[in-house]
Design a protein around this motif. Structure first.
Motif, PDB file in Angstrom:
ATOM      1  N   ARG A 279       0.836  -1.217   0.000  1.00 46.37           N
ATOM      2  CA  ARG A 279       0.000   0.000   0.000  1.00 46.37           C
ATOM      3  C   ARG A 279       0.865   1.260   0.000  1.00 46.37           C
ATOM      4  NH1 ARG A 279      -2.410   4.057   2.430  1.00 46.37           N
ATOM      5  NH2 ARG A 279      -4.680   4.350   2.171  1.00 46.37           N
ATOM      6  N   ASP A 280       1.938   1.228   0.766  1.00 42.71           N
ATOM      7  CA  ASP A 280       2.842   2.386   0.809  1.00 42.71           C
ATOM      8  C   ASP A 280       3.481   2.643  -0.562  1.00 42.71           C
ATOM      9  OD1 ASP A 280       2.294   2.769   3.469  1.00 42.71           O
ATOM     10  OD2 ASP A 280       4.066   1.657   4.178  1.00 42.71           O
ATOM     11  N   ILE A 281       3.839   1.531  -1.222  1.00 46.95           N
ATOM     12  CA  ILE A 281       4.441   1.668  -2.553  1.00 46.95           C
ATOM     13  C   ILE A 281       3.443   2.284  -3.534  1.00 46.95           C
ATOM     14  CG2 ILE A 281       5.342   0.388  -4.547  1.00 46.95           C
ATOM     15  CD1 ILE A 281       6.501  -1.654  -2.516  1.00 46.95           C
ATOM     16  N   VAL A 282       2.188   1.794  -3.526  1.00 48.85           N
ATOM     17  CA  VAL A 282       1.159   2.328  -4.437  1.00 48.85           C
ATOM     18  C   VAL A 282       0.837   3.777  -4.098  1.00 48.85           C
ATOM     19  CG1 VAL A 282      -1.243   2.109  -5.173  1.00 48.85           C
ATOM     20  CG2 VAL A 282       0.168   0.063  -4.914  1.00 48.85           C
ATOM     21  N   GLN A 283       0.770   4.058  -2.778  1.00 51.99           N
ATOM     22  CA  GLN A 283       0.510   5.435  -2.364  1.00 51.99           C
ATOM     23  C   GLN A 283       1.614   6.364  -2.863  1.00 51.99           C
ATOM     24  OE1 GLN A 283      -2.241   6.770  -0.220  1.00 51.99           O
ATOM     25  NE2 GLN A 283      -1.359   8.452  -1.404  1.00 51.99           N
ATOM     26  N   ASN A 284       2.861   5.891  -2.729  1.00 53.96           N
ATOM     27  CA  ASN A 284       4.004   6.693  -3.193  1.00 53.96           C
ATOM     28  C   ASN A 284       3.954   6.878  -4.709  1.00 53.96           C
ATOM     29  OD1 ASN A 284       6.423   8.122  -2.891  1.00 53.96           O
ATOM     30  ND2 ASN A 284       7.646   6.281  -3.334  1.00 53.96           N
ATOM     31  N   GLN A 285       3.557   5.810  -5.409  1.00 56.34           N
ATOM     32  CA  GLN A 285       3.396   5.904  -6.874  1.00 56.34           C
ATOM     33  C   GLN A 285       2.392   6.985  -7.256  1.00 56.34           C
ATOM     34  OE1 GLN A 285       1.020   2.889  -8.733  1.00 56.34           O
ATOM     35  NE2 GLN A 285       2.396   2.751 -10.536  1.00 56.34           N
ATOM     36  N   MET A 286       1.254   6.994  -6.545  1.00 55.19           N
ATOM     37  CA  MET A 286       0.217   7.972  -6.841  1.00 55.19           C
ATOM     38  C   MET A 286       0.671   9.397  -6.503  1.00 55.19           C
ATOM     39  SD  MET A 286      -3.213   5.964  -5.572  1.00 55.19           S
ATOM     40  CE  MET A 286      -4.241   7.342  -5.996  1.00 55.19           C
ATOM     41  N   ASN A 287       1.378   9.512  -5.378  1.00 54.54           N
ATOM     42  CA  ASN A 287       1.865  10.845  -4.978  1.00 54.54           C
ATOM     43  C   ASN A 287       2.846  11.403  -6.007  1.00 54.54           C
ATOM     44  OD1 ASN A 287       0.331  10.737  -2.671  1.00 54.54           O
ATOM     45  ND2 ASN A 287       2.018  10.024  -1.349  1.00 54.54           N
ATOM     46  N   ILE A 288       3.772  10.524  -6.435  1.00 55.00           N
ATOM     47  CA  ILE A 288       4.756  10.973  -7.426  1.00 55.00           C
ATOM     48  C   ILE A 288       4.073  11.300  -8.752  1.00 55.00           C
ATOM     49  CG2 ILE A 288       6.746  10.264  -8.817  1.00 55.00           C
ATOM     50  CD1 ILE A 288       7.688   8.627  -6.383  1.00 55.00           C
ATOM     51  N   GLN A 289       3.106  10.458  -9.180  1.00 50.87           N
ATOM     52  CA  GLN A 289       2.388  10.698 -10.431  1.00 50.87           C
ATOM     53  C   GLN A 289       1.620  12.030 -10.366  1.00 50.87           C
ATOM     54  OE1 GLN A 289       2.369   8.714 -13.296  1.00 50.87           O
ATOM     55  NE2 GLN A 289       1.328  10.508 -14.157  1.00 50.87           N
ATOM     56  N   GLY A 290       0.949  12.269  -9.228  1.00 50.83           N
ATOM     57  CA  GLY A 290       0.235  13.531  -9.072  1.00 50.83           C
ATOM     58  C   GLY A 290       1.171  14.728  -9.096  1.00 50.83           C
ATOM     59  N   GLY A 291       2.329  14.575  -8.422  1.00 50.07           N
ATOM     60  CA  GLY A 291       3.317  15.663  -8.428  1.00 50.07           C
ATOM     61  C   GLY A 291       3.833  15.962  -9.820  1.00 50.07           C
ATOM     62  N   ILE A 292       4.046  14.904 -10.608  1.00 52.71           N
ATOM     63  CA  ILE A 292       4.525  15.082 -11.988  1.00 52.71           C
ATOM     64  C   ILE A 292       3.476  15.816 -12.826  1.00 52.71           C
ATOM     65  CG2 ILE A 292       5.043  13.834 -14.128  1.00 52.71           C
ATOM     66  CD1 ILE A 292       6.469  11.729 -12.400  1.00 52.71           C
ATOM     67  N   GLU A 293       2.208  15.438 -12.666  1.00 49.04           N
ATOM     68  CA  GLU A 293       1.149  16.088 -13.443  1.00 49.04           C
ATOM     69  C   GLU A 293       1.024  17.567 -13.093  1.00 49.04           C
ATOM     70  OE1 GLU A 293      -2.290  13.761 -12.625  1.00 49.04           O
ATOM     71  OE2 GLU A 293      -1.664  12.063 -13.897  1.00 49.04           O
ATOM     72  N   GLN A 294       1.037  17.894 -11.813  1.00 47.51           N
ATOM     73  CA  GLN A 294       0.962  19.284 -11.389  1.00 47.51           C
ATOM     74  C   GLN A 294       2.170  20.083 -11.864  1.00 47.51           C
ATOM     75  OE1 GLN A 294      -1.544  20.973  -9.863  1.00 47.51           O
ATOM     76  NE2 GLN A 294      -2.739  19.089 -10.132  1.00 47.51           N
ATOM     77  N   THR A 295       3.337  19.466 -11.746  1.00 51.50           N
ATOM     78  CA  THR A 295       4.559  20.147 -12.185  1.00 51.50           C
ATOM     79  C   THR A 295       4.549  20.375 -13.687  1.00 51.50           C
ATOM     80  OG1 THR A 295       5.794  19.110 -10.382  1.00 51.50           O
ATOM     81  CG2 THR A 295       7.088  20.031 -12.207  1.00 51.50           C
ATOM     82  N   ASN A 296       4.016  19.406 -14.439  1.00 51.66           N
ATOM     83  CA  ASN A 296       3.919  19.567 -15.897  1.00 51.66           C
ATOM     84  C   ASN A 296       3.037  20.745 -16.272  1.00 51.66           C
ATOM     85  OD1 ASN A 296       5.374  18.079 -17.823  1.00 51.66           O
ATOM     86  ND2 ASN A 296       4.381  16.173 -17.121  1.00 51.66           N
ATOM     87  N   ILE A 297       1.944  20.907 -15.538  1.00 53.55           N
ATOM     88  CA  ILE A 297       1.044  22.041 -15.801  1.00 53.55           C
ATOM     89  C   ILE A 297       1.790  23.354 -15.593  1.00 53.55           C
ATOM     90  CG2 ILE A 297      -1.004  23.264 -14.976  1.00 53.55           C
ATOM     91  CD1 ILE A 297      -2.204  20.483 -14.313  1.00 53.55           C
ATOM     92  N   GLU A 298       2.486  23.459 -14.457  1.00 51.51           N
ATOM     93  CA  GLU A 298       3.256  24.687 -14.174  1.00 51.51           C
ATOM     94  C   GLU A 298       4.373  24.873 -15.192  1.00 51.51           C
ATOM     95  OE1 GLU A 298       5.826  26.819 -10.572  1.00 51.51           O
ATOM     96  OE2 GLU A 298       4.995  24.793 -10.298  1.00 51.51           O
TER      97      GLU A 298
END
Length: 368
Positions: free
Chosen positions: A18-37
Motif C-alpha cells: 500500500r505504501d508503494i502504491v501510495q508513493n506511486q500515486m503521490n509521485i504521479q500527481g506531483g509530476i502532473e501538477q509540475t507539468n502544468i506549471e
C-alpha cells in the motif's frame, strides 16, 4: 517482502505494498501538477521574449524614423528656400532678357510702327478704311502664306457647305422645295457679296491693296528678324550680363547647407545602425530579461524535478510490474482494493494476501 510472492505475504507485506502504491500515486500527481506549471511558464517565457524582441525592433525603428524625420525637415526648409531663390533668379533673368530683347529689337519695332502708320495714312488718302486691314480680308483676296490659304479654304467650306446644312437642319420637316429655295437664295447672296467685295478689292482698289501688302511684307520680314533675335537671346548661355551673381552665390550657399545636412544625416544613421540601436536593444533586453530569466530558472528547476521524479516513478512502476502485478492483477493494485484486503486480514481469519483475495471474491459473489 517476507514471502516468496505477495500472495503468500502477510498483512505487513500488504501494508508495504500500500505504501508503494501510495508513493506511486503521490509521485504521479506531483509530476502532473509540475507539468502544468512547466507548460504555463514555458508559454509565458516565450510570449515575454517575443514581446521583448518586438519591442526592441519597434523602438529601434521608431527612433531611426525620428532621426530621418528631423533631418528631412531641415533639408526641406533649405529646399524651400532654394526653390524661392531660384524663382527670384528666374524672374530677374526673365526681366533682364525682356529688357535686352526690347533694347536689341527697338529699331525693328519702331520701323514696323512707322511702316504701319505709313500704309494706314496711304489707305486713308486713297479712301480706304482701316477696317479692310485685317487677316481675313487679305486671306480671301490676296493670300500669300500657307496659313492664309488655309483660312481661304475654311471660309469656303463653312460658307458653301456648313451654313446651308445648318439652314436645312433648322428648318426640320419643311417641304424640300422650300429648303432648296432657301439654300439657293443664301447661295446667291453669298456669291453676290463675295463678288462685290472681290470686284472692290481686285479691280477698283487692287493697286492700293498691293501697295499695302508690300508694306506688310516688310513688317513680316522685320518680325522674322525680331523672332530670330529673341530666339538667339533666350538661347544665349552667357548670363554674366544679367547681374545674377547675388542669386548664384546664395543658391550655392544653400546647396552647400543641404549637402552638409545630408552628410550629417548619413553619419547619424550610420552611428545609429552601428552603435545606438545596439545600446537601445541592450537596455530593453536588460530590463525585460529579469522576469524572463526568473521564469527560465524556475523552468530549469521544474525540468530537473520532472526528470528525477519520472525516474523514480519508472523504478516504482517496474517494481510493481515485476513483484506484484503478475500475482495480484492490475485490478487489485488500487488503494481502495488494497484497503479492502487489509480490512479483511484484520477482521477475519485470513493469514495471507491470497486468502484475503479469496474471501473478497466470495463476498463479491455472495452480494451478487
Amino acid at each position: 517482502m517476507k514471502a516468496q510472492n505477495i500472495l503468500g505475504g502477510d498483512i505487513e507485506d500488504l501494508k508495504e505494498l500500500r505504501d508503494i502504491v501510495q508513493n506511486q500515486m503521490n509521485i504521479q500527481g506531483g509530476i502532473e501538477q509540475t507539468n502544468i506549471e512547466y507548460q504555463k511558464l514555458q508559454k509565458e517565457a516565450e510570449a515575454e521574449e517575443k514581446l521583448m524582441n518586438d519591442n526592441i525592433q519597434f523602438t529601434i525603428k521608431k527612433r531611426r524614423e525620428q532621426i530621418v524625420i528631423n533631418f528631412d525637415n531641415e533639408i526641406s526648409k533649405f529646399q524651400d528656400k532654394l526653390k524661392k531663390v531660384k524663382n527670384e533668379r528666374d524672374k530677374k533673368k526673365d526681366k533682364e532678357v525682356k529688357k535686352r530683347i526690347s533694347e536689341e529689337t527697338k529699331d525693328l519695332v519702331s520701323e514696323n510702327k512707322n511702316i504701319k502708320e505709313e500704309y494706314r495714312t496711304y489707305m486713308a488718302q486713297n479712301g480706304l478704311s482701316k477696317v479692310w486691314d485685317n487677316k481675313l480680308f487679305y486671306s480671301l483676296f490676296f493670300p500669300r502664306r500657307i496659313s492664309e490659304f488655309i483660312i481661304f479654304m475654311i471660309f469656303w467650306v463653312v460658307g458653301v457647305i456648313a451654313i446651308p446644312a445648318l439652314f436645312c437642319n433648322l428648318m426640320g420637316q419643311t417641304f424640300w422645295l422650300l429648303k432648296t429655295l432657301v439654300v439657293l437664295i443664301y447661295a446667291a447672296l453669298f456669291i453676290l457679296v463675295y463678288a462685290f467685295v472681290y470686284r472692290f478689292a481686285k479691280d477698283d482698289y487692287k493697286e492700293y491693296f498691293m501697295y499695302v501688302r508690300g508694306k506688310q511684307a516688310l513688317i513680316e520680314s522685320n518680325n522674322k528678324k525680331i523672332a530670330a533675335i529673341k530666339r538667339d537671346i533666350r538661347r544665349d548661355k552667357d548670363e554674366q550680363q544679367y547681374n545674377l551673381e547675388k542669386y548664384d552665390k546664395e543658391i550655392g550657399s544653400i546647396q552647400e547647407n543641404i549637402e552638409d545636412v545630408v552628410s550629417r544625416k548619413n553619419e547619424a544613421l550610420n552611428e545609429f545602425d552601428k552603435n545606438t540601436s545596439v545600446e537601445i536593444g541592450n537596455e530593453i533586453y536588460k530590463h525585460d530579461m529579469v522576469s524572463i530569466q526568473e521564469k527560465r530558472q524556475r523552468i530549469s528547476e521544474l525540468s530537473k524535478y520532472l526528470k528525477d521524479n519520472e525516474d523514480k516513478l519508472k523504478e516504482i512502476n517496474l517494481d510493481i510490474s515485476t513483484n506484484y502485478a503478475a500475482y495480484l492483477g492490475a485490478e487489485n493494485l488500487t488503494l481502495d482494493k488494497i484497503d479492502g484486503l487489509l480490512a479483511i486480514m484484520s477482521q477475519q481469519d485470513a493469514k495471507t494476501v491470497g486468502d484475503a483475495i479469496n474471501i473478497s471474491k466470495s463476498i463479491s459473489n455472495t452480494m451478487l
